[in-house]
Design an enzyme around this catalytic site. Sequence first.
Site, PDB file in Angstrom:
ATOM      1  N   LYS A 201       0.865  -1.197   0.000  1.00 11.42           N
ATOM      2  CA  LYS A 201       0.000   0.000   0.000  1.00 11.42           C
ATOM      3  C   LYS A 201       0.892   1.234   0.000  1.00 11.42           C
ATOM      4  CE  LYS A 201      -4.245   1.473  -0.084  1.00 11.42           C
ATOM      5  NZ  LYS A 201      -5.128   1.120  -1.208  1.00 11.42           N
TER       6      LYS A 201
ATOM      7  N   SER B 206      -8.349   0.125  -5.112  1.00  9.46           N
ATOM      8  CA  SER B 206      -8.668   0.384  -3.718  1.00  9.46           C
ATOM      9  C   SER B 206     -10.178   0.595  -3.572  1.00  9.46           C
ATOM     10  CB  SER B 206      -7.861   1.578  -3.191  1.00  9.46           C
ATOM     11  OG  SER B 206      -7.834   1.560  -1.781  1.00  9.46           O
TER      12      SER B 206
END
Length: 583
Positions: free
Chosen positions: A189, A383
């Site tokens: 991430k 996402s």
Amino acid sequence: MSFIKQVLAVFVAFVLFVVLGILIIVALFSSGKEDVSAAVKENSVLRLTLDNEIIERESDKLFDGLLDPRGAASKIGLLELREAIQEAAVNDKIKGIVIEIKFANTGIATWKELRDELTAFKKSGKFIIAYGEMYTEAGYYLASVADEIYLPESGMLEFNGIGVNMLYFKNLLSKIGVKTEVFRVGKYKSAIEPLVNDHMSDEDREQVHLYINSLYSVMLNDIASSRNIPLASLKNISDSMLVRNAHDAKKYGLVTNVAYYDEMLSSLKKKLTVEPDQEIDFVSYKKIIKGKPEKTTSSEPHIAVLFANGEIQSGKGDNETIGSETFCTDLRRLREDKNVKAIVLRVNSPGGSALASDLIWREIMLAREVKPVIASMGNVAASGGYYIAMACDTIVASPATITGSIGVFGLLMNTEDLLNNKLGISTDREKTGLYSDLGSLTRPVTDAERMIIQNEVNAIYATFIRKAAEGRHTSVETIEVHASGRVWAGKDAKENNLIDVFGGMNDAVMLAAKAANMGEKYALVYYPEQKNQALIALMNAFSDDEEAKIKTFGAYYTHFKTLQSLPKYQGVQARIPYFMEIK
């Protein structure tokens, strides 16, 4: 003096009201549809001038050229381009397409979807000619579909691969006295890395290397097929940067003609059997779209195409953002509308608020209980963008779509040093409980607070992968292998069962029609209704809308109001002696 100001303000508002009224009347009279057959002359050529950003679709045409000072330089809609190409394929008056590629900007998935539309157009037997003076890598990718590709002798063609350059702000933030505190789940991430690193992490470099090579392989395979060049040879041309001028491009088969624009026009006139001293009848995509019959209305049975474009946020959205409040309302209406037989969710979003994404996910799940819902991914559906897509019955994506990034992060900034030592601004606080000012920007996070926030981030991630597993009909353990915030190109996402099939919006619509048993003839209606941004900006300029100001200043709105009121702090004041914010 105050009276004069009020009179002048009323006068200016009146003049603007009259001018705006005239513009609306003129626009209404000029926006009437004209028949395509009347708008297009015999022996015409559709000219696609790609000189600006290509977006999903264009805004309301009512005020085109009136409120937009750029006029023809406005953004170009992929939807409108595709519709014009489809019309050109069946219109006997249109003999072919000329693509003039300048500095259009968009993602590779959009280029591919447009390119695929042009490939389908070629089945009509009509020609495609591309002309460019400076082809970028992506621009040439589109041009390579053409039958003839022109490049002037002094022109340039970039064909040496794609790269990613990142900016990192860790040292800048340190110099100005801002400290960052990151809470995340997923070693890949990397969205927050530019704020906390001064270089790529090993994990980010690994994922970037994989997805840019996947994207480039999609481009090379398509180019090799169109130009009839062996893939290995094409890759060597790129890796060795063998094309360095126009003649190199001709030598290696990337272009067909080293020639100037006038020479291209002369060749085109011969193709059309037009006399050398006559003008070619070019028609723009806007003219074709304007001349098409009115689209199906929402009162007839149809497939709804709902655009989810931009960052996901709570509250209201607009043409460039997905607001959970307005978007959920749209989904609810489509679910309850009996004329809507299926929904295609066109997602082009990098994500955003986890809460807003989850609220939208819930509405999609409710819609699925009533009618088919198909996801069509654009350039990016990652996402939060993936979160809302995974709720659909089927996910359609381009091999060049950027997707995945199943991960969560939170970020807090401590501006205490910046305020106190750099700007000379002091802060103080009082609170009713130990955690009453959790998330304050003017002090460090405590260990206890850090644990609370991290646990919350962990919980959101657990929810994300659980729902992803449910949506993809697999186990949480399987999803976790491809999660951890990792970004994938669509090409690899399909191998990892994160999407179902390759394709563009057309493919998603056909799947929706099949799922709804609508046969081969079906109508489309696009949602939400587009709003003219120029008109909105004009109206907001004369508005005291507090919500608009809050949207602009965000968490700092109350501080903005305090600064705005400072000039009033003159003479004796009857007010509380300091600003107080209740959180």
